[in-house]
Write an enzyme that holds these catalytic residues in place. Structure first.
Site, PDB file in Angstrom:
ATOM      1  N   SER A 118       0.801  -1.218   0.000  1.00 15.16           N
ATOM      2  CA  SER A 118       0.000   0.000   0.000  1.00 15.16           C
ATOM      3  C   SER A 118       0.835   1.269   0.000  1.00 15.16           C
ATOM      4  O   SER A 118       0.350   2.336  -0.366  1.00 15.16           O
ATOM      5  CB  SER A 118      -0.945   0.002   1.197  1.00 15.16           C
ATOM      6  OG  SER A 118      -0.234  -0.210   2.401  1.00 15.16           O
ATOM      7  N   ASP A 342      -4.957   6.401  11.045  1.00 10.71           N
ATOM      8  CA  ASP A 342      -3.956   5.868  10.123  1.00 10.71           C
ATOM      9  C   ASP A 342      -2.643   6.624  10.304  1.00 10.71           C
ATOM     10  O   ASP A 342      -2.518   7.782   9.892  1.00 10.71           O
ATOM     11  CB  ASP A 342      -4.448   6.006   8.684  1.00 10.71           C
ATOM     12  CG  ASP A 342      -3.444   5.484   7.671  1.00 10.71           C
ATOM     13  OD1 ASP A 342      -2.421   4.916   8.095  1.00 10.71           O
ATOM     14  OD2 ASP A 342      -3.666   5.664   6.454  1.00 10.71           O
ATOM     15  N   HIS A 345       0.073   5.305   6.397  1.00 12.16           N
ATOM     16  CA  HIS A 345       0.062   5.918   5.076  1.00 12.16           C
ATOM     17  C   HIS A 345       0.256   7.426   5.204  1.00 12.16           C
ATOM     18  O   HIS A 345       0.448   7.942   6.299  1.00 12.16           O
ATOM     19  CB  HIS A 345      -1.247   5.586   4.364  1.00 12.16           C
ATOM     20  CG  HIS A 345      -1.446   4.113   4.197  1.00 12.16           C
ATOM     21  ND1 HIS A 345      -2.184   3.361   5.084  1.00 12.16           N
ATOM     22  CD2 HIS A 345      -0.982   3.251   3.267  1.00 12.16           C
ATOM     23  CE1 HIS A 345      -2.165   2.096   4.706  1.00 12.16           C
ATOM     24  NE2 HIS A 345      -1.433   1.999   3.613  1.00 12.16           N
TER      25      HIS A 345
END
Length: 373
Positions: A118, A342, A345
């Site tokens: 990712s 998160d 990311h």
């Protein structure tokens, strides 16, 4: 990482169509001086600091239709914008400013492929926005599935593609045994052939534990192994990848990069703020060029493997520059409300844009004639 940390990252996987998110204990390092040196003057592009630059960001996220929910922090309600106003500054030299139109002109008729997890997805999205903002009137096609995506410009006959593959080596399913992570086998490499630039990435999936672990056994040769040291498994797999590159890629036709390890920020003690709740509320980078956290053994293993290649890949050593950006994550602005945090990311526009500035410099810099007009 505590179980609850894995849970919020696991929730994020569904949001971004990312099947697995890294869990387990994470240790970050202070970059040493053995990092690959770039440019003719020996400047280390990867040793530096973040400086304010009010000409940034390189694009307006609201004008990029490709970002998607999880990375568009401003759209998701992030109230501060200062995190957009930083530029990566090497300590002893300057990077060339990214010029998307020049990139496309020099890249005319060529193709780039990202292969990884990712974080590769984060970088791919960033590059699509950087290029689109440079030629907003140019016709393009954009497709995206759970397995990857492709962004292409008809005018330039060029494309930027991603294939999601978090381990690079094979994972197979045996009905009797279960999921087998084959450390010495790559059967999907034919999908990586025929590109002018390859950008690989693998690390975060190797740290998975519990229900986020996506294999039941390791396999080396004919031996099945229920559990083994993760760094040792990573070393075997990356050596398999390096061997595949050396045997299958012609360096006169294809340039190979490896995206280094991107930092996570879930333990405030690593940046000198033990009371911090993960990356929540962080609004500025760590100052200077030193990160207080510990080293990450997998990095040394990766460097050693790349140095041993017949035609070494170019290591985009992004670890330090990401360690210093505790403020750059989506945090509670990943599009799922404040229950989802998160810290793995990165917001777009933001930190991954610097990875593509480094890629641009490596491809087109004065000391590198690859793809130069």
């Amino acid at each position: 990482m505590a179980l609850w940390g894995c849970l919020f990252l696991g929730q994020l996987a569904g949001l971004l169509f990312l099947p697995f998110i890294a869990c387990g204990e994470v240790h970050i390092h202070h970059v040493d001086h053995h990092t690959q040196m770039m440019e003719s003057d020996g400047c280390d592009w990867f040793l530096g600091s973040w400086v304010h630059d009010y000409s940034y960001p390189l694009y307006d996220a609201s004008d990029c239709p490709f970002i998607g929910t999880g990375f568009d922090c401003l759209k998701n309600g992030r109230p501060d914008e200062d995190y957009l106003k930083y530029r990566w500054q090497p300590s002893q030299c300057d990077l060339p400013r990214f010029n998307g139109k020049e990139f496309l002109e020099r890249f005319r008729g060529k193709r780039i492929l990202f292969v990884g997890d990712s974080l590769s997805f984060n970088q791919w999205k960033s590059l699509t926005c950087m290029l689109h903002s440079a030629v907003p009137s140019s016709n393009y096609t954009f497709t995206e599935t759970k397995a990857g995506g492709k962004f292409s410009f008809q005018e330039y006959a060029s494309s930027v593609t991603i294939k999601k593959n978090g381990f690079l080596v094979d994972v197979v399913v045996d009905e009797k045994i279960g999921r087998i992570l084959k450390l010495d086998s790559i059967s999907s490499g034919n999908q990586w052939l025929g590109f002018d630039v390859l950008v690989f990435n693998s690390y975060h999936w190797w740290t998975h534990t519990g229900r986020y672990r996506t294999w039941d056994y390791f396999q080396v040769g004919d031996e099945l192994i229920k559990e083994m040291d993760r760094v040792e498994a990573y070393k075997i797999a990356m050596a398999t990848w390096a061997k595949w590159v050396d045997e299958n890629i012609d360096p006169s036709k294809t340039r190979v990069f490896f995206q280094g390890v991107s930092a996570v920020h879930v333990m405030g003690s690593e940046w000198g703020e033990p009371g911090a709740k993960q990356c929540i509320g962080q609004t500025e980078p760590v100052k200077g060029s030193v990160y207080p956290g510990g080293r990450l053994p997998a990095e040394d293993a990766l460097r050693s493997i790349i140095r041993g290649m017949k035609n070494p890949a170019f290591l985009l050593d992004i670890t330090l520059l990401t360690q210093l950006r505790k403020d750059g994550h989506p945090s509670v602005y990943a599009g799922q409300g404040k229950a989802l945090v998160d810290c793995s990311h990165w917001c777009l526009a933001g930190v991954p844009d610097s990875w593509n500035e480094l890629l641009y410099a490596a491809l087109f810099g004065e000391a590198n004639r690859f793809l130069r007009s």
